[in-house]
Design a protein around this motif. Structure first.
Motif, short mmCIF file in Angstrom:
data_model
loop_
_atom_site.label_atom_id
_atom_site.label_comp_id
_atom_site.label_asym_id
_atom_site.label_seq_id
_atom_site.Cartn_x
_atom_site.Cartn_y
_atom_site.Cartn_z
N PRO A 53 0.83 -1.21 0.00
CA PRO A 53 0.00 0.00 0.00
C PRO A 53 0.86 1.26 0.00
O PRO A 53 2.00 1.25 0.47
CB PRO A 53 -0.82 -0.12 1.29
CG PRO A 53 -0.08 -1.08 2.14
CD PRO A 53 0.68 -2.00 1.22
N ILE A 54 0.30 2.34 -0.50
CA ILE A 54 1.05 3.58 -0.61
C ILE A 54 1.44 4.13 0.76
O ILE A 54 2.44 4.83 0.88
CB ILE A 54 0.24 4.62 -1.42
CG1 ILE A 54 1.10 5.82 -1.80
CG2 ILE A 54 -0.96 5.08 -0.65
CD1 ILE A 54 2.16 5.52 -2.79
N LYS A 55 0.70 3.80 1.81
CA LYS A 55 1.04 4.26 3.15
C LYS A 55 2.43 3.78 3.57
O LYS A 55 3.16 4.48 4.25
CB LYS A 55 0.01 3.78 4.18
CG LYS A 55 -1.23 4.58 4.21
CD LYS A 55 -0.94 5.91 4.82
CE LYS A 55 -2.23 6.63 5.12
NZ LYS A 55 -2.02 7.97 5.55
N PHE A 56 2.77 2.55 3.17
CA PHE A 56 4.09 2.02 3.50
C PHE A 56 5.19 2.90 2.93
O PHE A 56 6.13 3.29 3.60
CB PHE A 56 4.22 0.59 2.98
CG PHE A 56 5.59 0.02 3.16
CD1 PHE A 56 6.00 -0.46 4.39
CD2 PHE A 56 6.48 -0.04 2.10
CE1 PHE A 56 7.27 -0.98 4.56
CE2 PHE A 56 7.74 -0.56 2.26
CZ PHE A 56 8.14 -1.03 3.49
N TYR A 57 5.05 3.26 1.66
CA TYR A 57 6.05 4.09 1.00
C TYR A 57 6.07 5.49 1.58
O TYR A 57 7.13 6.10 1.73
CB TYR A 57 5.79 4.14 -0.50
CG TYR A 57 5.93 2.80 -1.16
CD1 TYR A 57 7.17 2.19 -1.27
CD2 TYR A 57 4.82 2.13 -1.67
CE1 TYR A 57 7.32 0.96 -1.86
CE2 TYR A 57 4.96 0.90 -2.27
CZ TYR A 57 6.21 0.32 -2.37
OH TYR A 57 6.34 -0.90 -2.95
N LEU A 58 4.91 6.03 1.91
CA LEU A 58 4.85 7.37 2.47
C LEU A 58 5.53 7.45 3.83
O LEU A 58 6.32 8.37 4.08
CB LEU A 58 3.38 7.81 2.59
CG LEU A 58 3.14 9.22 3.09
CD1 LEU A 58 3.74 10.23 2.14
CD2 LEU A 58 1.65 9.46 3.25
N VAL A 59 5.26 6.50 4.70
CA VAL A 59 5.89 6.49 6.02
C VAL A 59 7.40 6.28 5.88
O VAL A 59 8.19 6.93 6.57
CB VAL A 59 5.25 5.43 6.93
CG1 VAL A 59 6.04 5.24 8.20
CG2 VAL A 59 3.82 5.82 7.26
N THR A 60 7.80 5.43 4.98
CA THR A 60 9.23 5.19 4.77
C THR A 60 9.92 6.45 4.26
O THR A 60 10.99 6.82 4.74
CB THR A 60 9.43 4.05 3.76
OG1 THR A 60 8.75 2.90 4.22
CG2 THR A 60 10.89 3.72 3.58
N PHE A 111 1.11 9.80 9.29
CA PHE A 111 1.66 8.91 10.31
C PHE A 111 0.65 7.90 10.82
O PHE A 111 0.98 7.10 11.68
CB PHE A 111 2.22 9.74 11.48
CG PHE A 111 3.30 10.68 11.06
CD1 PHE A 111 4.47 10.23 10.52
CD2 PHE A 111 3.13 12.05 11.21
CE1 PHE A 111 5.47 11.10 10.14
CE2 PHE A 111 4.11 12.93 10.84
CZ PHE A 111 5.29 12.46 10.29
N GLU A 112 -0.55 7.92 10.29
CA GLU A 112 -1.58 6.95 10.72
C GLU A 112 -1.44 5.70 9.87
O GLU A 112 -1.49 5.74 8.65
CB GLU A 112 -2.97 7.56 10.56
CG GLU A 112 -3.20 8.74 11.46
CD GLU A 112 -4.52 9.43 11.19
OE1 GLU A 112 -5.34 8.85 10.44
OE2 GLU A 112 -4.72 10.54 11.69
N TRP A 113 -1.28 4.58 10.53
CA TRP A 113 -1.08 3.31 9.84
C TRP A 113 -2.38 2.52 9.84
O TRP A 113 -2.67 1.79 10.77
CB TRP A 113 0.04 2.54 10.53
CG TRP A 113 0.52 1.39 9.72
CD1 TRP A 113 0.07 0.12 9.77
CD2 TRP A 113 1.56 1.40 8.74
NE1 TRP A 113 0.75 -0.66 8.90
CE2 TRP A 113 1.67 0.10 8.24
CE3 TRP A 113 2.38 2.39 8.25
CZ2 TRP A 113 2.59 -0.23 7.26
CZ3 TRP A 113 3.29 2.03 7.27
CH2 TRP A 113 3.38 0.74 6.80
#
Length: 114
Positions: A53-60, A111-113
């Motif tokens: 998911p794009i959230k993974f890349y964004l947080v990284t 920052f919300e996972w």
């Protein structure tokens, strides 16, 4: 000035030489297996592979961004006494920009996972 031009000329000629060497000395045989698309260690559009998911890349990305920015505190701390008040003001401005980016990312929900 002439030295800079010479350096660029030498590196340009070196790049051209390497491209020509690859063209004439490199392998030239084609293969149907070489021509098939291949991504990330798996054949193209293989069943059962789900993208992250794009959230993974964004947080990284945000972690790397803020981690690299925090690294600049170390050299500042080493020369803090020599810089006097101007060093404190510059680092305060740097912290304001860093904090504004952090608050913006927080308000956007980066920052919300979920």
């Amino acid at each position: 000035m002439i030295e800079v031009v010479l350096v660029f000329l030498i590196f340009g000629l070196l790049g051209l030489l390497l491209i020509l060497m690859n063209r004439f000395l490199g392998p030239s045989r084609s293969n149907p297996v070489k021509e098939t698309p291949f991504e990330c260690g798996s054949p193209y559009l293989q069943e059962g592979i789900n993208p992250f998911p794009i959230k993974f890349y964004l947080v990284t990305f945000l972690f790397l961004l803020f981690d690299i920015e925090v690294v600049f505190f170390f050299p500042w701390a080493l020369v803090f006494k020599e810089m006097k008040d101007i060093g404190f003001v510059l680092m305060l401005a740097y912290l304001v920009v860093l904090g504004a980016g952090f608050i913006y990312a927080w308000k956007k929900g980066a920052f919300e996972w979920d």
